[in-house]
Design a protein around this motif. Structure first.
Motif, PDB file in Angstrom:
ATOM      1  N   THR A 150       0.814  -1.203   0.000  1.00  0.00           N
ATOM      2  CA  THR A 150       0.000   0.000   0.000  1.00  0.00           C
ATOM      3  C   THR A 150       0.852   1.259   0.000  1.00  0.00           C
ATOM      4  O   THR A 150       2.031   1.229   0.354  1.00  0.00           O
ATOM      5  CB  THR A 150      -0.910   0.018   1.238  1.00  0.00           C
ATOM      6  N   LYS A 151       0.216   2.354  -0.367  1.00  0.00           N
ATOM      7  CA  LYS A 151       0.905   3.640  -0.335  1.00  0.00           C
ATOM      8  C   LYS A 151       1.105   4.100   1.099  1.00  0.00           C
ATOM      9  O   LYS A 151       2.115   4.690   1.447  1.00  0.00           O
ATOM     10  CB  LYS A 151       0.090   4.680  -1.106  1.00  0.00           C
ATOM     11  N   GLY A 152       0.119   3.818   1.948  1.00  0.00           N
ATOM     12  CA  GLY A 152       0.209   4.182   3.353  1.00  0.00           C
ATOM     13  C   GLY A 152       0.964   3.146   4.169  1.00  0.00           C
ATOM     14  O   GLY A 152       1.263   2.042   3.688  1.00  0.00           O
ATOM     15  N   PRO A 153       1.258   3.450   5.452  1.00  0.00           N
ATOM     16  CA  PRO A 153       2.233   2.671   6.239  1.00  0.00           C
ATOM     17  C   PRO A 153       1.672   1.454   6.973  1.00  0.00           C
ATOM     18  O   PRO A 153       1.928   1.257   8.158  1.00  0.00           O
ATOM     19  CB  PRO A 153       2.748   3.705   7.227  1.00  0.00           C
ATOM     20  N   VAL A 154       0.904   0.600   6.274  1.00  0.00           N
ATOM     21  CA  VAL A 154       0.425  -0.625   6.911  1.00  0.00           C
ATOM     22  C   VAL A 154       1.084  -1.864   6.308  1.00  0.00           C
ATOM     23  O   VAL A 154       0.601  -2.983   6.487  1.00  0.00           O
ATOM     24  CB  VAL A 154      -1.122  -0.749   6.821  1.00  0.00           C
ATOM     25  N   ASN A 155       2.186  -1.682   5.617  1.00  0.00           N
ATOM     26  CA  ASN A 155       2.890  -2.810   5.008  1.00  0.00           C
ATOM     27  C   ASN A 155       3.683  -3.577   6.064  1.00  0.00           C
ATOM     28  O   ASN A 155       4.442  -3.004   6.839  1.00  0.00           O
ATOM     29  CB  ASN A 155       3.833  -2.301   3.918  1.00  0.00           C
ATOM     30  N   SER A 156       3.512  -4.884   6.062  1.00  0.00           N
ATOM     31  CA  SER A 156       4.155  -5.751   7.043  1.00  0.00           C
ATOM     32  C   SER A 156       5.429  -6.338   6.458  1.00  0.00           C
ATOM     33  O   SER A 156       5.391  -7.012   5.425  1.00  0.00           O
ATOM     34  CB  SER A 156       3.191  -6.881   7.441  1.00  0.00           C
ATOM     35  N   THR A 157       6.554  -6.105   7.104  1.00  0.00           N
ATOM     36  CA  THR A 157       7.800  -6.695   6.630  1.00  0.00           C
ATOM     37  C   THR A 157       7.738  -8.217   6.776  1.00  0.00           C
ATOM     38  O   THR A 157       6.918  -8.752   7.521  1.00  0.00           O
ATOM     39  CB  THR A 157       9.001  -6.172   7.435  1.00  0.00           C
ATOM     40  N   HIS A 158       8.631  -8.903   6.079  1.00  0.00           N
ATOM     41  CA  HIS A 158       8.635 -10.363   6.152  1.00  0.00           C
ATOM     42  C   HIS A 158       8.872 -10.834   7.584  1.00  0.00           C
ATOM     43  O   HIS A 158       8.293 -11.843   8.029  1.00  0.00           O
ATOM     44  CB  HIS A 158       9.707 -10.936   5.223  1.00  0.00           C
ATOM     45  N   GLY A 159       9.689 -10.092   8.333  1.00  0.00           N
ATOM     46  CA  GLY A 159       9.937 -10.465   9.722  1.00  0.00           C
ATOM     47  C   GLY A 159       8.681 -10.397  10.573  1.00  0.00           C
ATOM     48  O   GLY A 159       8.420 -11.280  11.393  1.00  0.00           O
ATOM     49  N   VAL A 160       7.881  -9.345  10.395  1.00  0.00           N
ATOM     50  CA  VAL A 160       6.630  -9.212  11.135  1.00  0.00           C
ATOM     51  C   VAL A 160       5.657 -10.310  10.735  1.00  0.00           C
ATOM     52  O   VAL A 160       5.022 -10.950  11.582  1.00  0.00           O
ATOM     53  CB  VAL A 160       6.009  -7.821  10.907  1.00  0.00           C
ATOM     54  N   THR A 161       5.534 -10.545   9.435  1.00  0.00           N
ATOM     55  CA  THR A 161       4.636 -11.596   8.953  1.00  0.00           C
ATOM     56  C   THR A 161       5.026 -12.954   9.538  1.00  0.00           C
ATOM     57  O   THR A 161       4.181 -13.735   9.983  1.00  0.00           O
ATOM     58  CB  THR A 161       4.651 -11.633   7.416  1.00  0.00           C
ATOM     59  N   SER A 162       6.325 -13.242   9.548  1.00  0.00           N
ATOM     60  CA  SER A 162       6.802 -14.511  10.113  1.00  0.00           C
ATOM     61  C   SER A 162       6.468 -14.616  11.590  1.00  0.00           C
ATOM     62  O   SER A 162       6.042 -15.675  12.072  1.00  0.00           O
ATOM     63  CB  SER A 162       8.314 -14.635   9.912  1.00  0.00           C
ATOM     64  N   ALA A 163       6.646 -13.528  12.319  1.00  0.00           N
ATOM     65  CA  ALA A 163       6.341 -13.540  13.752  1.00  0.00           C
ATOM     66  C   ALA A 163       4.876 -13.875  13.996  1.00  0.00           C
ATOM     67  O   ALA A 163       4.540 -14.615  14.934  1.00  0.00           O
ATOM     68  CB  ALA A 163       6.677 -12.177  14.367  1.00  0.00           C
ATOM     69  N   CYS A 164       3.991 -13.347  13.160  1.00  0.00           N
ATOM     70  CA  CYS A 164       2.554 -13.618  13.309  1.00  0.00           C
ATOM     71  C   CYS A 164       2.262 -15.095  13.065  1.00  0.00           C
ATOM     72  O   CYS A 164       1.463 -15.708  13.796  1.00  0.00           O
ATOM     73  CB  CYS A 164       1.753 -12.774  12.322  1.00  0.00           C
ATOM     74  N   VAL A 165       2.890 -15.657  12.049  1.00  0.00           N
ATOM     75  CA  VAL A 165       2.692 -17.079  11.740  1.00  0.00           C
ATOM     76  C   VAL A 165       3.177 -17.937  12.899  1.00  0.00           C
ATOM     77  O   VAL A 165       2.480 -18.855  13.353  1.00  0.00           O
ATOM     78  CB  VAL A 165       3.419 -17.449  10.439  1.00  0.00           C
ATOM     79  N   PHE A 166       4.380 -17.655  13.383  1.00  0.00           N
ATOM     80  CA  PHE A 166       4.948 -18.446  14.472  1.00  0.00           C
ATOM     81  C   PHE A 166       4.054 -18.378  15.714  1.00  0.00           C
ATOM     82  O   PHE A 166       3.780 -19.399  16.357  1.00  0.00           O
ATOM     83  CB  PHE A 166       6.348 -17.951  14.820  1.00  0.00           C
ATOM     84  N   TYR A 167       3.610 -17.175  16.055  1.00  0.00           N
ATOM     85  CA  TYR A 167       2.774 -17.015  17.247  1.00  0.00           C
ATOM     86  C   TYR A 167       1.465 -17.796  17.115  1.00  0.00           C
ATOM     87  O   TYR A 167       1.082 -18.545  18.024  1.00  0.00           O
ATOM     88  CB  TYR A 167       2.456 -15.533  17.477  1.00  0.00           C
ATOM     89  N   ALA A 168       0.764 -17.599  16.007  1.00  0.00           N
ATOM     90  CA  ALA A 168      -0.560 -18.214  15.863  1.00  0.00           C
ATOM     91  C   ALA A 168      -0.472 -19.735  15.857  1.00  0.00           C
ATOM     92  O   ALA A 168      -1.264 -20.417  16.522  1.00  0.00           O
ATOM     93  CB  ALA A 168      -1.231 -17.706  14.589  1.00  0.00           C
ATOM     94  N   LEU A 169       0.494 -20.293  15.130  1.00  0.00           N
ATOM     95  CA  LEU A 169       0.595 -21.745  15.053  1.00  0.00           C
ATOM     96  C   LEU A 169       1.036 -22.354  16.385  1.00  0.00           C
ATOM     97  O   LEU A 169       0.520 -23.392  16.810  1.00  0.00           O
ATOM     98  CB  LEU A 169       1.557 -22.141  13.935  1.00  0.00           C
ATOM     99  N   LYS A 170       1.964 -21.723  17.052  1.00  0.00           N
ATOM    100  CA  LYS A 170       2.383 -22.235  18.359  1.00  0.00           C
ATOM    101  C   LYS A 170       1.222 -22.179  19.350  1.00  0.00           C
ATOM    102  O   LYS A 170       0.997 -23.111  20.129  1.00  0.00           O
ATOM    103  CB  LYS A 170       3.572 -21.435  18.887  1.00  0.00           C
ATOM    104  N   SER A 171       0.454 -21.090  19.326  1.00  0.00           N
ATOM    105  CA  SER A 171      -0.679 -20.950  20.239  1.00  0.00           C
ATOM    106  C   SER A 171      -1.714 -22.043  20.016  1.00  0.00           C
ATOM    107  O   SER A 171      -2.283 -22.585  20.975  1.00  0.00           O
ATOM    108  CB  SER A 171      -1.343 -19.574  20.055  1.00  0.00           C
ATOM    109  N   LEU A 172      -1.958 -22.381  18.757  1.00  0.00           N
ATOM    110  CA  LEU A 172      -2.978 -23.372  18.433  1.00  0.00           C
ATOM    111  C   LEU A 172      -2.490 -24.801  18.644  1.00  0.00           C
ATOM    112  O   LEU A 172      -3.239 -25.661  19.099  1.00  0.00           O
ATOM    113  CB  LEU A 172      -3.416 -23.201  16.973  1.00  0.00           C
ATOM    114  N   LEU A 173      -1.232 -25.062  18.305  1.00  0.00           N
ATOM    115  CA  LEU A 173      -0.760 -26.444  18.239  1.00  0.00           C
ATOM    116  C   LEU A 173      -0.057 -26.923  19.501  1.00  0.00           C
ATOM    117  O   LEU A 173      -0.292 -28.038  19.967  1.00  0.00           O
ATOM    118  CB  LEU A 173       0.173 -26.598  17.036  1.00  0.00           C
ATOM    119  N   GLU A 174       0.833 -26.114  20.041  1.00  0.00           N
ATOM    120  CA  GLU A 174       1.641 -26.563  21.182  1.00  0.00           C
ATOM    121  C   GLU A 174       2.090 -25.352  21.988  1.00  0.00           C
ATOM    122  O   GLU A 174       3.257 -24.951  21.976  1.00  0.00           O
ATOM    123  CB  GLU A 174       2.849 -27.343  20.664  1.00  0.00           C
ATOM    124  N   PRO A 175       1.143 -24.722  22.710  1.00  0.00           N
ATOM    125  CA  PRO A 175       1.475 -23.465  23.389  1.00  0.00           C
ATOM    126  C   PRO A 175       2.534 -23.585  24.473  1.00  0.00           C
ATOM    127  O   PRO A 175       3.194 -22.599  24.798  1.00  0.00           O
ATOM    128  CB  PRO A 175       0.124 -23.029  23.982  1.00  0.00           C
TER     129      PRO A 175
END
Length: 576
Positions: free
Chosen positions: A279-304
């Protein structure tokens, strides 16, 4: 492979030793910091790594920070290989396009040596209240490129051979509005890494270097085994979910995040193909942020409960196409992705797996960190100030419990700034701080309530930035549960005129302006008619819902005068 040299008891002892060091780092950082954002809100995180940059242990701080810090450490070690690091070095980096989140998050990375040999890495991250840029707080929603968001630190040594670099310190101090606070927090970050150095060296001297290295390795292998075992229990297949952000600060167009979770035996791939272009505005998620979200959500669901380290995430692959909102190209602005895009990414993963993991799933939380900053020149103190805070909201309900009220959820885990601290530290008055009754989504288990804070600004021409979401699209419920109520932000001018703000705004306001921010409630879980009538009565007594809402949302008849349930009428309504 399982190591024959480390038994389970020894591994548990060493695991707790590593995690204790990480926690001690955090305590040091918080207690020695200068800004309210760290010493009161705890907007920081700490961790220790192997000398190769593999995560060993982290403190229980901010999931977003902790999930992206490993990629930062790895990139720094590419720029500073082992033969270039010296004892006493300390490296600063905040550049999202090397690796990171947004510019206010400054990482401090320090090598740990023992008898002239590199043995580990200490790292921490602190959200600084200002790093320059268009507006105080350095998170203007009007930024259209990273250059407008503040000073970029591309991995520079702030300390060399144990000697602080005064030139780097002066450079930092003169490029931010709140130089005293920024430097105070930098020194706190240095102190935190010194605690890690002391702790790791003590372990080596107690057990031996080889023993510590072996335990680090086996701890990661242990987490890998547990995570793969958890994934194998999930039915193989492809599971999808789509959710939206409400604009980027420049426009209010809906921005799509598409997520496909692919489960294949003991591995998971999360594919964001089809998500919105950057986007033109500042809501773009870097790959590091995106990865952190994936890691958090999957760990929370599968093996917290699995120890979080590099091994925990070996079984996870992420596909985030370049040039999209989940992996932008330079120099796209990124400052607001932490507050909003990260939360929506987590939402889509929870949504994708809800049907196959109903007993572990959670309805949507408030869906935004509700980032809020106010800054300007305080004439009474003759200095600039920058107030930065994220506001909690309603947690989504779960299969066996209501969502918590007025808390930080998912990618954030900070505290609130106490009212007394706000009024002592900033030129504001806090008129109100309360839960928003009725904001939790109805369900068998109710979604958590949002919160409300009302501020009066005592100075003139202060810059206000709101980084919120969920004003139009409710946080969704699960399995018949209803969505939580939307967020809102109201400005009352000194003349008494009320104006409703959009979810993302940067604006200047005059003296005696009142700002009322209400955060969204969490979604409900299960059909509302299944809710225990006694729980409905409790909500009425506490004022969270009205007698009419008890009837129309939950089909529970409560006498308004006696506040007692009419079970006979309730059963008739529910059975019909």
């Amino acid at each position: 492979m399982r190591s024959s040299k480390i038994d389970g008891i020894t591994l548990e002892v060493m695991k707790n030793s590593f995690y204790t060091i990480a926690e001690e780092m955090g305590v040091t950082l918080i207690r020695t910091a200068l800004s309210t954002n760290i010493k009161d809100r705890v907007d920081c995180s700490t961790a220790i790594y192997t000398k190769e940059g593999e995560l060993v242990a982290q403190a229980e701080h901010v999931p977003l920070h902790l999930g992206l810090m490993p990629s930062v450490v790895k990139e720094v070690l590419k720029m500073y290989p082992e033969d270039e690091l010296k004892e006493g070095d300390a490296i600063l980096i905040n550049d999202p396009y090397i690796s990171g989140s947004h510019l206010p998050d400054i990482f401090m990375i320090s090598p740990i040596f023992y008898r002239n040999e590199l043995i580990a890495i200490a790292a921490n991250i602190a959200h600084h209240v200002d790093v320059g840029g268009l507006t105080p707080g350095s998170m203007s929603v009007k930024a259209t490129e990273i250059f407008q968001e503040g000073i970029r630190l591309p991995a520079i040594r702030v300390r060399k051979n144990g000697v602080l670099d005064s030139e780097v310190i002066r450079l930092l101090e003169k490029n931010v509005r709140t130089g005293e606070e920024v430097l105070g927090d930098i020194y706190a970050q240095l102190a935190a890494n010194s605690v890690a150095e002391k702790g790791i060296i003590e372990l080596v001297e107690k057990y031996s270097k080889d023993h510590v290295f072996l335990c680090m390795k086996e701890l990661m292998n242990y987490s890998d085994r547990r995570m793969r075992n958890a994934i194998e229990k999930v039915t193989d297949g492809e599971y999808t979910f789509t959710d939206y952000l409400e604009g980027d600060g420049i426009t209010e167009d809906l921005l799509k995040i598409c997520t496909k979770v692919i489960v294949d035996r003991d591995t998971i791939t999360v594919d964001f193909t089809g998500s919105n272009e950057q986007t033109k505005g500042p809501v773009n998620s870097t790959h590091g942020v995106t990865s952190a979200c994936v890691f958090y959500a999957l760990k929370s669901l599968l093996e917290p409960d699995v120890p979080p380290n590099a091994g925990t995430y070996r079984s996870i692959e992420i596909i985030a196409p370049k040039g999209t909102i989940v992996n932008p190209n330079f120099p796209a602005p990124v400052s607001n992705a932490n507050s909003n895009t990260s939360q929506r990414i987590a939402d889509t993963i929870f949504g994708a797996l809800a049907d196959i993991l109903p007993e572990k799933s959670m309805a949507a939380c408030s869906g935004t960190m509700n980032g809020f900053s106010i800054g300007g020149f305080n004439k009474d103190r003759n200095k600039y100030f920058s107030y930065v805070e994220t506001y909690g909201g309603g947690q989504g309900a779960l299969t066996d419990m209501d969502g918590m009220d007025g808390v930080h959820t998912n990618m954030t885990n900070t505290l609130n700034t106490p009212v007394e601290v706000i009024e002592q530290s900033f030129p504001f008055i806090v008129n109100k701080y309360a839960l928003v009754d009725g904001s939790g989504g109805p369900g068998k288990h109710r979604g958590g309530l949002g919160l409300e804070r009302e501020l009066v600004l005592l100075g003139d021409e202060y810059t206000v930035t709101l980084m919120s979401d969920r004003q139009n699209n409710k946080p969704w419920g699960l399995f018949g549960g209803h969505g939580g109520e939307n967020s809102s932000c109201t400005v009352i001018t000194p003349e008494g005129e009320r104006k409703e703000l959009s979810s993302k705004v940067t604006m200047s306001v005059p003296k005696n302006t009142t700002i009322i921010l209400q955060t969204a409630g969490g979604g409900g879980y299960g059909t509302p008619i299944e809710r225990n009538p006694d729980e409905v009565l409790k909500d009425v007594v506490l004022g969270h819902i009205s007698v009419d809402e008890a009837l129309h949302q939950y089909s529970v008849v409560i006498d308004e005068k006696t506040l007692k349930i009419n079970y006979q009428e309730t059963n008739v309504i529910r059975n019909n």
